[in-house]
Design a protein around this motif. Structure first.
Motif, PDB file in Angstrom:
ATOM      1  N   TYR A 162      28.176  45.271  45.471  1.00 47.84           N
ATOM      2  CA  TYR A 162      28.425  45.957  44.196  1.00 47.84           C
ATOM      3  C   TYR A 162      27.162  45.948  43.347  1.00 47.84           C
ATOM      4  CZ  TYR A 162      29.014  41.171  42.395  1.00 47.84           C
ATOM      5  OH  TYR A 162      28.800  39.858  42.072  1.00 47.84           O
ATOM      6  N   TYR A 164      25.616  46.040  39.353  1.00 51.90           N
ATOM      7  CA  TYR A 164      26.052  45.667  38.001  1.00 51.90           C
ATOM      8  C   TYR A 164      24.993  46.051  36.983  1.00 51.90           C
ATOM      9  CZ  TYR A 164      23.330  41.304  38.692  1.00 51.90           C
ATOM     10  OH  TYR A 164      22.347  40.380  38.928  1.00 51.90           O
ATOM     11  N   TRP A 188      34.768  37.347  40.734  1.00 48.17           N
ATOM     12  CA  TRP A 188      34.441  38.744  40.459  1.00 48.17           C
ATOM     13  C   TRP A 188      35.485  39.348  39.501  1.00 48.17           C
ATOM     14  CZ3 TRP A 188      36.462  43.580  40.500  1.00 48.17           C
ATOM     15  CH2 TRP A 188      35.564  44.659  40.438  1.00 48.17           C
ATOM     16  N   GLY A 208      34.902  46.492  36.085  1.00 42.56           N
ATOM     17  CA  GLY A 208      34.401  46.651  37.457  1.00 42.56           C
ATOM     18  C   GLY A 208      35.317  47.525  38.276  1.00 42.56           C
ATOM     19  N   MET A 284      30.456  46.913  36.632  1.00 42.70           N
ATOM     20  CA  MET A 284      30.216  46.604  38.046  1.00 42.70           C
ATOM     21  C   MET A 284      30.818  47.722  38.889  1.00 42.70           C
ATOM     22  SD  MET A 284      30.960  42.469  38.364  1.00 42.70           S
ATOM     23  CE  MET A 284      32.670  42.492  37.789  1.00 42.70           C
TER      24      MET A 284
END
Length: 449
Positions: A162, A164, A188, A208, A284
């Motif tokens: 991922y 960010y 996470w 995210g 994210m």
């Protein structure tokens, strides 16, 4: 090279293909470009490529004609159109596909050309130069990742990684993830909750996103990360009630239920992460290395954007799979296999492959092209360091040959929202998914024989 066409697909094979054809369209085939290369027998050849509209720019088609003397005729990808062309005995010469889910499906139905003899004679695509991600395009009649090669990926990402946005982390006073060590999935999700911003009932910043390429292969990957397997050994059934699959499913349902990111119960109006991340409205993004191709064009955002390793489950395995591996394959019924192979070589190993590698839109699938990955800027060097360390944790997560990922996705999207909104227990969801998906898999297994 044997260039004679195979017989048209039989009625039985047609039924096997079309059973999931209706569902097997858009989502299972995402993210790949394709072009032509100089035909072995010289210029004047025409190769029919079934692809998506953005796979072939007019410029690229002109480039192919100029560099290799082959004319490319494109047909818009559609599963029903592909089945019709194959059953009529006039299939395309090259077909776009997502290696992670399409390779076992079509190989099990006997409609893909074994490309091993072509690779053995190629001066462009050498077996020892192929990145292991290309094993997604192998199938030995039982398991994906072994046996003959039926296609190749154009480029790839490890899709559980991922990106960010450090500015949004700073604003929320949330510590950055470690550069080379994975956080847990639980950590996470906790960060995503702390990064989410809401105003007047509206989400202004998603903490995210974590949806993978397609939910079925995301869940297959999460289950392996939890230490198990979503599919039985012969890939004929799923079991969401096993402790590992239940853990994976529970985590994903929690992600959706907490509404920290886009999901089927809270869709992103942009339909994908790119624009939302660019607008500083996503802290994210569960997108692998390929998203760097977009970020590199944004001089302000690129230095604030970092790539992080795929998370792990507490006590589980550290894995970092590719959930796509989009590329091309040659139907066994093609009437023009040698010219199709020349296009294949050009697209995967020559000018187009070099251009893709230098753009940062994916990791090259030839190891010899890795040096072309963007590394001029300090932030690109950082991304490359994280990505190179992550390659050690790559492995093929085998998918079932008995159903398309899209058909399983359709079932998931019908059944799961009730659990995400809190009106169905996780155990009930696991049982419902088992029942619906195993019925689909049973039909597919009967058709393949």
């Amino acid at each position: 090279m044997h260039s004679q066409a195979a017989a048209p697909v039989s009625r039985r094979r047609f039924l096997a293909l079309s059973a999931a054809g209706a569902a097997a369209g858009s989502a299972a085939l995402s993210g790949c470009a394709m072009q032509v290369s100089s035909a072995v027998s010289g210029s004047g050849e025409t190769v029919t490529v079934m692809a998506k509209s953005d796979d072939f720019s007019p410029e690229l088609i002109r480039q192919a004609q100029k560099e290799i003397g082959v004319k490319i005729n494109t047909v818009l990808y559609s599963t029903s159109k592909l089945i019709a062309m194959m059953t009529n005995g006039s299939p395309p010469d090259l077909v776009r596909g997502v290696g992670a889910v399409d390779a076992p499906y079509f190989a099990a139905r006997g409609v893909m050309e074994d490309l091993d003899p072509y690779f053995a004679k190629s001066g462009v695509l050498k077996a020892d130069d192929l990145d292991p991600v290309n094993d997604l395009w192998r199938y030995d009649g039982r398991t994906q990742g072994k046996g003959p090669r039926y296609g190749m990926a154009k480029d790839f990402s490890q899709d559980s990684m991922y990106w960010y946005n450090t500015a949004l982390f700073d604003q929320a006073d949330v510590e950055y993830p470690p550069e080379l060590e994975p956080v847990t999935y639980e950590e996470w999700l906790d960060k995503a909750k702390r990064l989410t911003r809401r105003r007047h009932g509206q989400t202004t910043v998603f903490g995210g996103s974590y949806n993978g390429v397609l939910t079925p292969n995301l869940l297959a990957s999460l289950t392996v990360a939890a230490g198990g397997s979503l599919f039985t050994d012969d890939f004929s059934r799923v079991d969401f009630t096993s402790p590992e699959a239940r853990k994976a499913l529970g985590w994903y349902v929690d992600y959706c239920r907490t509404k920290v990111g886009p999901s089927i119960i809270q869709p992103d109006p942009n339909t994908w992460d790119g624009p939302t991340f660019q607008a500083n409205r996503l802290a994210m993004s569960n997108s692998g290395y390929w998203l760097g191709g977009l970020l590199n064009t944004d001089r302000k955002l690129a230095p604030l954007s970092r790539l992080a390793p795929a998370p792990v489950f507490e006590g589980g395995k550290r894995i970092s799979p590719c959930q796509a591996g989009t590329g091309f394959w040659i139907p066994s019924g093609s009437h023009n296999k040698d010219a199709a192979w020349r296009v294949f070589e050009w697209f995967f190993g020559e000018a187009p492959a070099k251009a893709r590698a230098s753009g940062g839109w994916g990791i090259p699938t030839l190891k010899s092209l890795r040096s072309l990955m963007p590394s001029q800027e300090p932030y690109q060097k950082r991304v490359l360091r994280v990505q190179e360390a992550e390659l050690r944790h790559y492995s093929v997560i085998a998918f079932t040959p008995y159903a398309t990922a899209d058909s399983l996705l359709a079932l998931f999207n019908q059944i799961a929202p009730a659990s995400m909104s809190g009106s169905m227990s996780l155990d009930a969801l696991a049982r419902r998914l088992n029942s619906a998906m195993n019925e689909q898999l049973k039909r597919g297994k009967e058709q393949v024989g």
